[in-house]
Write a protein that holds these residues in place. Sequence first.
Motif, PDB file in Angstrom:
ATOM      1  N   MET A 179     -27.217  27.071  73.057  1.00  0.00           N
ATOM      2  CA  MET A 179     -27.199  25.627  73.314  1.00  0.00           C
ATOM      3  C   MET A 179     -26.096  25.003  72.461  1.00  0.00           C
ATOM      4  O   MET A 179     -26.326  24.112  71.634  1.00  0.00           O
ATOM      5  N   ALA A 180     -24.882  25.501  72.663  1.00  0.00           N
ATOM      6  CA  ALA A 180     -23.738  25.038  71.890  1.00  0.00           C
ATOM      7  C   ALA A 180     -23.045  23.883  72.608  1.00  0.00           C
ATOM      8  O   ALA A 180     -23.416  23.505  73.715  1.00  0.00           O
ATOM      9  N   GLY A 181     -22.029  23.325  71.926  1.00  0.00           N
ATOM     10  CA  GLY A 181     -21.219  22.295  72.561  1.00  0.00           C
ATOM     11  C   GLY A 181     -21.248  20.977  71.821  1.00  0.00           C
ATOM     12  O   GLY A 181     -21.389  20.921  70.595  1.00  0.00           O
ATOM     13  N   CYS A 182     -21.137  19.900  72.590  1.00  0.00           N
ATOM     14  CA  CYS A 182     -20.954  18.551  72.027  1.00  0.00           C
ATOM     15  C   CYS A 182     -22.187  17.685  72.250  1.00  0.00           C
ATOM     16  O   CYS A 182     -22.905  17.844  73.229  1.00  0.00           O
ATOM     17  N   ASP A 183     -22.353  16.716  71.361  1.00  0.00           N
ATOM     18  CA  ASP A 183     -23.329  15.667  71.587  1.00  0.00           C
ATOM     19  C   ASP A 183     -22.600  14.431  72.109  1.00  0.00           C
ATOM     20  O   ASP A 183     -21.369  14.373  72.111  1.00  0.00           O
ATOM     21  N   GLY A 184     -23.372  13.445  72.558  1.00  0.00           N
ATOM     22  CA  GLY A 184     -22.771  12.231  73.093  1.00  0.00           C
ATOM     23  C   GLY A 184     -23.789  11.118  73.177  1.00  0.00           C
ATOM     24  O   GLY A 184     -24.959  11.282  72.822  1.00  0.00           O
ATOM     25  N   ARG A 185     -23.320   9.971  73.670  1.00  0.00           N
ATOM     26  CA  ARG A 185     -24.129   8.750  73.610  1.00  0.00           C
ATOM     27  C   ARG A 185     -25.126   8.593  74.746  1.00  0.00           C
ATOM     28  O   ARG A 185     -26.038   7.792  74.660  1.00  0.00           O
ATOM     29  N   MET A 186     -24.927   9.289  75.856  1.00  0.00           N
ATOM     30  CA  MET A 186     -25.758   9.049  77.034  1.00  0.00           C
ATOM     31  C   MET A 186     -27.235   9.351  76.778  1.00  0.00           C
ATOM     32  O   MET A 186     -27.583  10.349  76.156  1.00  0.00           O
ATOM     33  N   LYS A 187     -28.082   8.472  77.298  1.00  0.00           N
ATOM     34  CA  LYS A 187     -29.527   8.657  77.173  1.00  0.00           C
ATOM     35  C   LYS A 187     -29.969   9.987  77.782  1.00  0.00           C
ATOM     36  O   LYS A 187     -30.925  10.616  77.312  1.00  0.00           O
ATOM     37  N   SER A 188     -29.236  10.444  78.794  1.00  0.00           N
ATOM     38  CA  SER A 188     -29.588  11.701  79.466  1.00  0.00           C
ATOM     39  C   SER A 188     -29.517  12.895  78.528  1.00  0.00           C
ATOM     40  O   SER A 188     -30.093  13.953  78.810  1.00  0.00           O
ATOM     41  N   ARG A 189     -28.839  12.753  77.385  1.00  0.00           N
ATOM     42  CA  ARG A 189     -28.748  13.868  76.439  1.00  0.00           C
ATOM     43  C   ARG A 189     -30.058  14.100  75.679  1.00  0.00           C
ATOM     44  O   ARG A 189     -30.183  15.103  74.970  1.00  0.00           O
ATOM     45  N   ALA A 232     -23.674  19.459  69.238  1.00  0.00           N
ATOM     46  CA  ALA A 232     -24.864  19.456  70.097  1.00  0.00           C
ATOM     47  C   ALA A 232     -26.123  19.773  69.306  1.00  0.00           C
ATOM     48  O   ALA A 232     -27.221  19.356  69.671  1.00  0.00           O
ATOM     49  N   LYS A 233     -25.966  20.496  68.195  1.00  0.00           N
ATOM     50  CA  LYS A 233     -27.123  20.916  67.404  1.00  0.00           C
ATOM     51  C   LYS A 233     -27.934  19.763  66.837  1.00  0.00           C
ATOM     52  O   LYS A 233     -29.110  19.917  66.516  1.00  0.00           O
TER      53      LYS A 233
END
Length: 552
Positions: A402-412, A434-435
Amino acid sequence: MSMFCHQCQEALKNTGCNLAAGVCGKTSEVANLQDLLIYTLKGVAEFNQQARIAGINQLKTDRIILDGLFTTITNANFEDSSVANRIEKALEVRDSIKQELVDKGVLKDKEYPDYATWDGSFADFERKSEEKQVGILATENEDVRSLRSLILFGLKGMAAYAKHALNLGHEGNEIYDFIEKALLATEDDSLTADELVSLVMETGKYGVDVMALLDKANTSSFGHPEMTEVKIDTRNNPAILVSGHDLKDFEELLQQTEGTGVDVYTHSEMLPANYYPAFKKYEHFYGNYGNAWWKQKEEFESFNGPILFTTNCIVPPKGSYKDRVYTTGSVAYPGFKHISDREDGKTKDFSEIIEHAKKLPAPTTIEEGTIVGGFAHNQVTQLADKVVDAVKTGAIKKFFVMAGCDGRMKSRDYYSEFAQTLPQDTVILTAGCAKYRYNKLPLGDIGGIPRVLDAGQCNDSYSLAVVAMKLKEIFELNDINELPIEYNLAWYEQKAVIVLLALLYLGVKDIKLGPTLPAFLSPNVAKVLVENFGISGITTVEEDMDAFMAKA
């Protein structure tokens, strides 16, 4: 002027930002100048390819291409003058190489494209922009545009990683050569769709190479990351918060703050600096403050001290802390103070930010406790026997990358829920910001093995690939996809694109990618990725969990 940009996950309506400013906050002027910088770098590549053949290539040329590509990454550079200055330097280098080829009598006699000859006038640029001669919309065919975008955005991520390695004295001439050739290929109308698909895969190959180069640069400079409990509270000293990714900048700041009474904390993607042995000797390096990049407005407010951005990810700031933010390297924002690059082998001068910190109050505590990380490939290899036994006995049924980036969207929120819903006999392998969706959740351990194994920054996704290849070898499997490893990745910007292409090159299939598929994928290109690699978007936690767990 209007703009068009579709390189990040927040592209407007999952199509592209095309108004006066992007969702990220960059203005249309900056966006268009970034397009023009890429256009100019293609001219540099045109003549530097000839210089390579003639044996007169100069490293400064390779480096200006890396810096230029890095400058155009999402949330890195918001300052029009900073981008314009890079265009001017690129033009100077381009014309200097051309003149040297003329002087040596080796310049190819042919008709050169506009990006190799334009004179740099702003009026000419406005015309090119309005007529869509500059930027990705210059390619009319949707599928060709999609493939060119995939290559270009992969190159941007590759350049970012190569720049970090360069800062530590590690370079790869083959990587530089490929970046130039691939840049030129995105302007080559003779290439077929199949040839562009092959180039996409080759970009993934060099993505693996550049991440291996950076891994070598980091570990040879600072030691191998090791399992570490990182403090997330604060203490009562003035402090500097370091965000971004660059470990050389971090090292030099630690050296210059030693004995000053100023503490240093990491933020977001700098968290893994806590895992390196070389940094643990600094008693004033206290721990990590805050979470992923998108929460910085609240967290920078409460930190109280100055913040240093060594790379992206900047969010347009509140006025209340704007005068406390500094940038360096390829990063810039209007109103932020910029710390100049190194000169003649000297270190950067961080004295101004250090003196600023001394005058400000200590950080306000926003969290308590510790988090555990440091599970890059060397550390996991040391745990290999324990991990293998857990797999063989059934204590661990599956690993989830479950690697990668985080972001602002509520869907995250999906990723937090997914991590919490995973069965207790599964382990999460992660890297990148993303962690932060799950690294502070009480997910426990399996026989002493934490259920969240954090390898480090986004580039340390390479470590996860090394771990997978090692497990493939241990279990004597023929195919990496036979391992009990599933891939549920989050993405945001171009470094995630090169990580994805690297995984595809390594043969990994059936990757879920979210929270949305990239806007730059045309339906036909998306279909190729689905049919050849099994890439798909996320749905609901329940549906995706059922699909993953149903696989043998």
